[in-house]
Write a protein that holds these residues in place. Structure first.
Motif: not given
Length: 348
Positions: A157, A160-161, A164, A204-209
């Motif tokens: 993950e 991917e970030l 981006e 941002e990783l925390e928000r997505r997962a």
């Protein structure tokens, strides 16, 4: 190899003679690996570990009697440092300075191995400019209840970030259960700015997962998740270099990987005995990392949005760091709550 005596052996390492004392001393009893085995390992992967250490002030993690003996971190260059090994002056958070070794050839690595150095901890800076990191290092640290497989999933993950954000990450095993991802960056930003970028990526990783990833500094708040250890980007915090041997019974090493290899690779696949064969076959798979430095503009814009739109400011520094402006209180949440209850009872 050169001449030998009962308690020493002269090794020819890239044209330099490095004396190895007590070459038969067992460093890893479970595997029977000796100091000589350690030296031969670092000769075999010499180009790779020098690429990871070159021009970088480096802390030595030393086990003079092997992994079952006492150990210590040596930040200042040893007094008997040969004049052909350069040093770099770094500043600690306290404001004090130290000259650390900067290994720039395999002989320097083997010289340190003779002192019982198993793991090399390079700063994310070059000795020519020690105030501006040229690597953003992301440490994906499994918490109790999670394992390497969970770290790999988080790394996917993260990959991917980073794409981006226009950042190029280079993954490696930690030598334990975790995964490290290094991002080469243009050395234009300070330590606080690079740390801020790491926090933004972690959030941002925390928000997505949210069920799998956390940036919570306090262990009691992390749960069974992968912790993005943003403080590994704070000044004086370092991460084991690629190819470093880790001080565990099976002599694992921190193994550089290609992204495509990460899902199927296992930490136990890479150790003092197996990595030389991989290196001979595949070479240093991170050899081109410094050729593609990235800019942090996009991720720092993300940090600004976090603060502006979500009120997300700084996070706590390690306890030995001076208090930073805007940093929240360094009080464990349960203790803060307990103190609040006690104060309430007293005033009531």
């Amino acid at each position: 190899m050169g001449g030998a005596s009962r308690n020493a052996l002269d090794l020819d390492v890239g044209g330099r003679t490095v004396r190895l004392s007590h070459p038969d001393r067992v460093y890893f009893p479970e595997r029977g690996f000796t100091k000589l085995d350690l030296a031969r390992y670092y000769i075999a992967v010499g180009d790779g570990i020098v690429r990871a250490l070159r021009e970088r002030p480096t802390t030595l993690e030393r086990y003079p009697e092997g992994v079952t003996g006492e150990s210590f971190y040596q930040k200042r260059a040893p007094k008997n440092l040969p004049d052909w090994i350069p040093t770099g002056r770094i500043a600690f958070p306290s404001g004090r300075f130290a000259d650390e070794i900067c290994p720039d050839e395999p002989a320097a690595v083997v010289w340190a191995a003779n002192l019982g150095c198993l793991t090399f901890h390079p700063w994310p800076v070059r000795r020519g400019d020690t105030e501006h990191p040229d690597e953003l290092r992301i440490d994906l640290d499994p918490q109790p209840g999670t394992d390497y497989t969970d770290a790999v999933r988080a790394a996917g993950e993260l990959h991917e970030l980073l794409d981006e954000l226009g950042l190029c990450g280079w993954p490696k095993t930690s030598g334990g259960r975790g995964v490290h991802v290094f991002v080469p960056i243009v050395p234009e930003w300070t330590f606080p700015q690079v740390r801020r970028a790491a926090i933004a990526i972690g959030r941002e990783l925390e928000r997505r997962a949210p069920e799998r990833v956390t940036t919570a500094w306090w262990k009691e708040e992390r749960g069974e998740k992968i912790f993005v250890d943003y403080n590994q980007t704070a000044r004086d915090r370092t991460i084991a270099s690629a190819y470093s041997v880790r001080p565990r019974p099976r002599a694992p090493v921190s193994a550089p990987l290609r992204w495509a290899e990460l899902p199927d690779a296992r930490p136990e696949d890479f150790d003092l005995a197996t990595m030389p064969g991989r290196f001979a076959e595949a070479g240093d798979v991170h050899a081109g990392m410094a050729d593609r430095p990235c800019r942090l503009d996009a991720v720092l814009e993300l940090a600004e949005r976090d603060e502006r739109d979500h009120g997300l400011g700084d996070l706590p520094y390690p306890p030995d760091h001076p208090k930073a402006a805007g940093e929240p209180k360094r009080v464990q949440p349960s203790r803060a709550k307990d103190r609040g209850v006690r104060r309430g009872r007293t005033s009531g």
